[in-house]
Design a protein around this motif. Structure first.
Motif, short mmCIF file in Angstrom:
data_model
loop_
_atom_site.label_atom_id
_atom_site.label_comp_id
_atom_site.label_asym_id
_atom_site.label_seq_id
_atom_site.Cartn_x
_atom_site.Cartn_y
_atom_site.Cartn_z
N CYS A 199 38.07 33.62 46.59
CA CYS A 199 38.54 35.28 45.71
C CYS A 199 37.24 35.66 45.48
O CYS A 199 36.86 35.35 44.63
CB CYS A 199 39.61 34.58 44.22
N CYS A 202 37.86 34.97 41.13
CA CYS A 202 37.57 34.00 40.53
C CYS A 202 36.50 33.27 41.71
O CYS A 202 35.39 31.57 40.99
CB CYS A 202 38.32 33.17 39.87
N CYS A 223 45.89 34.01 44.52
CA CYS A 223 45.00 32.68 43.97
C CYS A 223 45.34 31.32 43.72
O CYS A 223 45.90 31.52 42.87
CB CYS A 223 43.55 33.76 43.64
N CYS A 226 43.07 31.37 39.63
CA CYS A 226 43.18 32.46 38.77
C CYS A 226 44.41 33.28 39.00
O CYS A 226 44.62 33.56 37.96
CB CYS A 226 41.71 33.45 38.41
ZN LIG Z 1 40.65 33.78 41.96
#
Ligand SMILES: [Zn+2]
Length: 243
Positions: A199, A202, A223, A226
């Motif tokens: 991602c 994050c 995601c 996050c």
């Molecule tokens: Zn993420």
């Protein structure tokens, strides 16, 4: 669906641009706001002190008048004391005289207190003046700096705001709400690319199955960690090139 994802990422690019412009202003917007608040507080205190002084002056004048009236009456009582015929009448006047004198003493103390109060308020107001002048000068200075930075990037900011409006108008209300919710919760970044299977927000690993899915560009995939919206490189490229 591809269009929807591309729109979301385009909006993200515009918001990133706006955030960059905001960053150029540094602490100035916050500084200006703090100065305005401090100045406002002091101005309020100043006008409170001024009305206190005014009130004290009015009360003082009223007390002055009252004392004078009582003194006049007192003189009358004293004259009358020579003219009375009975002890009873004499004693009654003596009581009136005592009461009047007590009242004058009490009012005199009140007068003193009022003058003291007014003097303290005047001193406080006097001390406040240079503080206000200083704050006004600093605010004017910072405001000037902020205006200069804002003006420098005014055209760019306007262009971005216009672009933003266009993207928002094309998005569905629920997509926009989702975008705004994530953006506000996640440091201004709601839509991120997947980089090296992770991602872009994050850096958590995105499962291969999800990567395959999002490469199809036909679903809104977030995601797991996050909650940001993930987009493929293809979406990133087309949105970036379209600018
Ligand atoms: Zn993420």
């Amino acid at each position: 669906m591809e269009n929807r994802l591309r729109l979301l990422f385009s909006l993200q690019l515009v918001d990133a641009g706006l955030a960059e412009l905001e960053e150029l202003k540094g602490d100035l917007p916050a500084t200006v706001k703090t100065l305005q608040e401090s100045l406002g507080e002091r101005r309020t205190t100043q006008s409170e002190l001024e009305s206190l002084i005014k009130q004290a002056t009015v009360s003082r004048d009223e007390t002055d008048v009252e004392i004078m009236t009582i003194k006049e009456r007192l003189e009358k009582y004293k004259t009358q004391q020579f003219q009375v015929k009975t002890n009873k009448q004499y004693d009654a006047l003596a009581r009136e005289i005592d009461q009047s004198q007590d009242r004058i003493t009490k009012l005199g103390k009140e007068l003193e207190a009022l003058e003291g109060k007014a003097a303290i308020a005047a001193k406080d107001a006097e001390q406040l003046k240079p503080e206000i002048d200083e704050l006004e000068a600093e605010l004017a200075e910072r405001q000037k700096e902020l205006n200069a930075v804002t003006k420098e990037h005014e055209a760019e900011e306007l262009k971005l705001r216009h672009e933003r409006e266009k993207h928002v108008a094309k998005l569905s209300k629920s997509d926009y709400q989702l975008y705004e919710r994530i953006r506000k919760a996640k440091d201004g970044r709601a839509v991120v690319p997947v980089k090296r299977s992770s991602c872009g927000g994050c850096f958590n690993r995105v499962p291969p199955q999800k990567i395959l899915e999002l490469r199809k560009n036909d679903a809104l995939i977030t995601c797991e960690r996050c909650g940001r919206i993930l987009v493929s490189d293809e979406i990133v490229e087309t949105a970036t090139n379209a600018r």
